[in-house]
Design a protein around this motif. Structure first.
Motif, short mmCIF file in Angstrom:
data_model
loop_
_atom_site.label_atom_id
_atom_site.label_comp_id
_atom_site.label_asym_id
_atom_site.label_seq_id
_atom_site.Cartn_x
_atom_site.Cartn_y
_atom_site.Cartn_z
N PRO A 183 -39.48 30.71 7.49
CA PRO A 183 -38.77 29.46 7.80
C PRO A 183 -37.25 29.63 7.80
CG PRO A 183 -40.58 29.02 6.31
CD PRO A 183 -40.51 30.52 6.46
N GLU A 184 -36.72 30.42 6.88
CA GLU A 184 -35.27 30.61 6.83
C GLU A 184 -34.77 31.37 8.06
OE1 GLU A 184 -37.03 33.39 3.58
OE2 GLU A 184 -37.44 31.43 4.50
N ASP A 185 -35.64 32.23 8.63
CA ASP A 185 -35.25 32.92 9.85
C ASP A 185 -35.13 31.94 11.01
OD1 ASP A 185 -35.33 35.38 8.52
OD2 ASP A 185 -37.46 35.66 8.97
N VAL A 186 -36.06 31.00 11.08
CA VAL A 186 -36.04 30.01 12.16
C VAL A 186 -34.81 29.11 12.01
CG1 VAL A 186 -37.25 28.05 13.17
CG2 VAL A 186 -38.54 30.07 12.43
N ARG A 187 -34.46 28.75 10.81
CA ARG A 187 -33.31 27.87 10.60
C ARG A 187 -32.02 28.49 11.13
NH1 ARG A 187 -35.93 26.40 5.63
NH2 ARG A 187 -34.82 28.02 4.48
N ALA A 188 -31.96 29.80 11.18
CA ALA A 188 -30.76 30.48 11.70
C ALA A 188 -30.55 30.20 13.18
CB ALA A 188 -30.87 31.98 11.46
N TYR A 189 -31.59 29.75 13.87
CA TYR A 189 -31.50 29.47 15.30
C TYR A 189 -31.42 27.97 15.61
CZ TYR A 189 -33.10 34.30 15.35
OH TYR A 189 -33.22 35.64 15.13
N MET A 190 -31.23 27.18 14.58
CA MET A 190 -31.16 25.73 14.74
C MET A 190 -29.76 25.20 14.44
SD MET A 190 -34.28 25.11 15.65
CE MET A 190 -34.45 23.32 15.52
N GLN A 191 -29.45 24.06 15.04
CA GLN A 191 -28.22 23.36 14.70
C GLN A 191 -28.37 22.73 13.31
OE1 GLN A 191 -26.57 20.84 17.89
NE2 GLN A 191 -27.90 21.91 19.36
N ALA A 192 -27.29 22.17 12.81
CA ALA A 192 -27.28 21.64 11.45
C ALA A 192 -28.31 20.54 11.24
CB ALA A 192 -25.88 21.13 11.10
N ASP A 193 -28.69 19.82 12.32
CA ASP A 193 -29.65 18.72 12.16
C ASP A 193 -31.08 19.23 11.94
OD1 ASP A 193 -30.43 19.58 14.69
OD2 ASP A 193 -29.76 17.78 15.74
N GLY A 194 -31.32 20.51 12.15
CA GLY A 194 -32.65 21.07 11.95
C GLY A 194 -33.65 20.69 13.03
N ILE A 195 -33.19 20.02 14.07
CA ILE A 195 -34.08 19.55 15.14
C ILE A 195 -33.82 20.29 16.44
CG2 ILE A 195 -34.70 17.55 16.57
CD1 ILE A 195 -34.04 15.78 14.16
N HIS A 196 -32.54 20.50 16.73
CA HIS A 196 -32.16 21.08 18.02
C HIS A 196 -31.74 22.54 17.86
CE1 HIS A 196 -31.50 16.69 18.44
NE2 HIS A 196 -32.04 16.92 19.64
N PRO A 197 -32.12 23.39 18.79
CA PRO A 197 -31.74 24.80 18.70
C PRO A 197 -30.26 25.01 19.00
CG PRO A 197 -32.89 24.40 20.76
CD PRO A 197 -32.98 23.12 19.97
N ASN A 198 -29.67 26.03 18.38
CA ASN A 198 -28.32 26.42 18.74
C ASN A 198 -28.38 27.32 19.98
OD1 ASN A 198 -29.04 29.00 17.77
ND2 ASN A 198 -28.16 28.60 15.75
N ALA A 199 -27.25 27.84 20.40
CA ALA A 199 -27.21 28.61 21.65
C ALA A 199 -28.11 29.83 21.59
CB ALA A 199 -25.77 29.02 21.96
N GLU A 200 -28.11 30.55 20.46
CA GLU A 200 -28.96 31.72 20.34
C GLU A 200 -30.43 31.31 20.30
OE1 GLU A 200 -29.59 35.78 17.65
OE2 GLU A 200 -28.01 34.36 17.14
N GLY A 201 -30.71 30.17 19.66
CA GLY A 201 -32.07 29.67 19.66
C GLY A 201 -32.56 29.35 21.05
N VAL A 202 -31.71 28.72 21.85
CA VAL A 202 -32.07 28.42 23.24
C VAL A 202 -32.34 29.71 24.00
CG1 VAL A 202 -31.27 27.44 25.42
CG2 VAL A 202 -30.83 26.22 23.29
N MET A 203 -31.52 30.72 23.76
CA MET A 203 -31.72 32.00 24.44
C MET A 203 -33.10 32.56 24.15
SD MET A 203 -29.50 35.51 24.06
CE MET A 203 -30.06 35.76 22.36
N ARG A 204 -33.54 32.47 22.91
CA ARG A 204 -34.86 32.98 22.54
C ARG A 204 -35.98 32.10 23.12
NH1 ARG A 204 -34.90 36.77 18.31
NH2 ARG A 204 -32.78 37.34 17.66
#
Length: 222
Positions: A183-204
């Motif tokens: 779970p902590e690995d996934v959080r690294a790819y999320m924005q602060a709200d925990g709902i939307h992915p950050n740019a690297e998350g979107v890339m994946r």
């Protein structure tokens, strides 16, 4: 036929062939247009425009040689009901296919899965009436909604995809959760709200879903 007449006929024939070849080249050059109908996950909430799902997916596809335009029809906060209400005017005569990514806000609001199913089915009926290939992207309900809700919601996407013969990608966030990620690995790819992915998350997410969108393009071109 005189020599002059033959020469004119030959010239006209060559001109006709050139026009036909030119038209064929023009037709082949027409890009595929895919409409991505969705909510904030599609719209690119909280990200610079170029880092959102649609621009990253388009760039991923073009890097692989696809002449494609992906149209952002994502509206933040939209439910499946909202998507159904605007699907008709989100599609243009130039639309060749559609990605449907809706249901996250239905989950956040605890909307009855029966209603979500009916709305998604309505969207697929619109696509079927237009003979548009569709990639239906699923979501999975969290455990805290209870087993009955989760079972009903999770079944919506694969069952509708089977019923309407659409392409199916099981989980929007699959690119973040596949493998043995904690779970902590996934959080690294999320924005602060925990709902939307950050740019690297979107890339994946794009890298995982991209082959399914390529399959959609193949259906369009068949």
């Amino acid at each position: 036929m005189s020599l002059r007449t033959y020469g004119v006929a030959a010239l006209q024939s060559k001109l006709a062939v050139a026009l036909l070849l030119g038209w064929a080249t023009f037709a082949q050059a027409e890009p595929v247009e895919i409409v991505a109908l969705g909510d904030s996950l599609t719209a690119g909430y909280g990200l610079p425009r170029e880092d959102g799902f649609v621009p990253q997916m388009q760039a991923w596809l073009r890097a692989r040689g696809h002449d494609v335009t992906v149209v952002n029809a994502g509206v933040s906060g939209d439910t499946t009901a909202g998507g159904l209400s605007r699907v008709d005017w989100s599609l243009a005569d130039s639309t060749d296919g559609m990605i449907v990514t809706l249901g996250g806000n239905d989950l956040l609001r605890g909307i009855d899965p029966t209603n979500s199913r009916a709305n998604l089915e309505g969207i697929l009926k619109v696509a079927a009436a237009r003979n548009l290939p569709v990639l239906l992207v699923g979501l999975r309900a969290p455990e805290n909604y209870g087993p009955q809700f989760k079972t009903s919601f999770d079944a919506i996407y694969p069952e509708l995809a089977n019923q309407y013969g659409t392409l199916y990608f099981p989980e929007f966030f699959q690119g973040l959760t596949e493998g043995d990620r904690r779970p902590e690995d996934v959080r690294a790819y999320m924005q602060a709200d925990g709902i939307h992915p950050n740019a690297e998350g979107v890339m994946r997410i794009v890298a995982a879903m991209g082959p399914s969108v390529e399959a959609l393009i193949e259906q369009v071109q068949d």
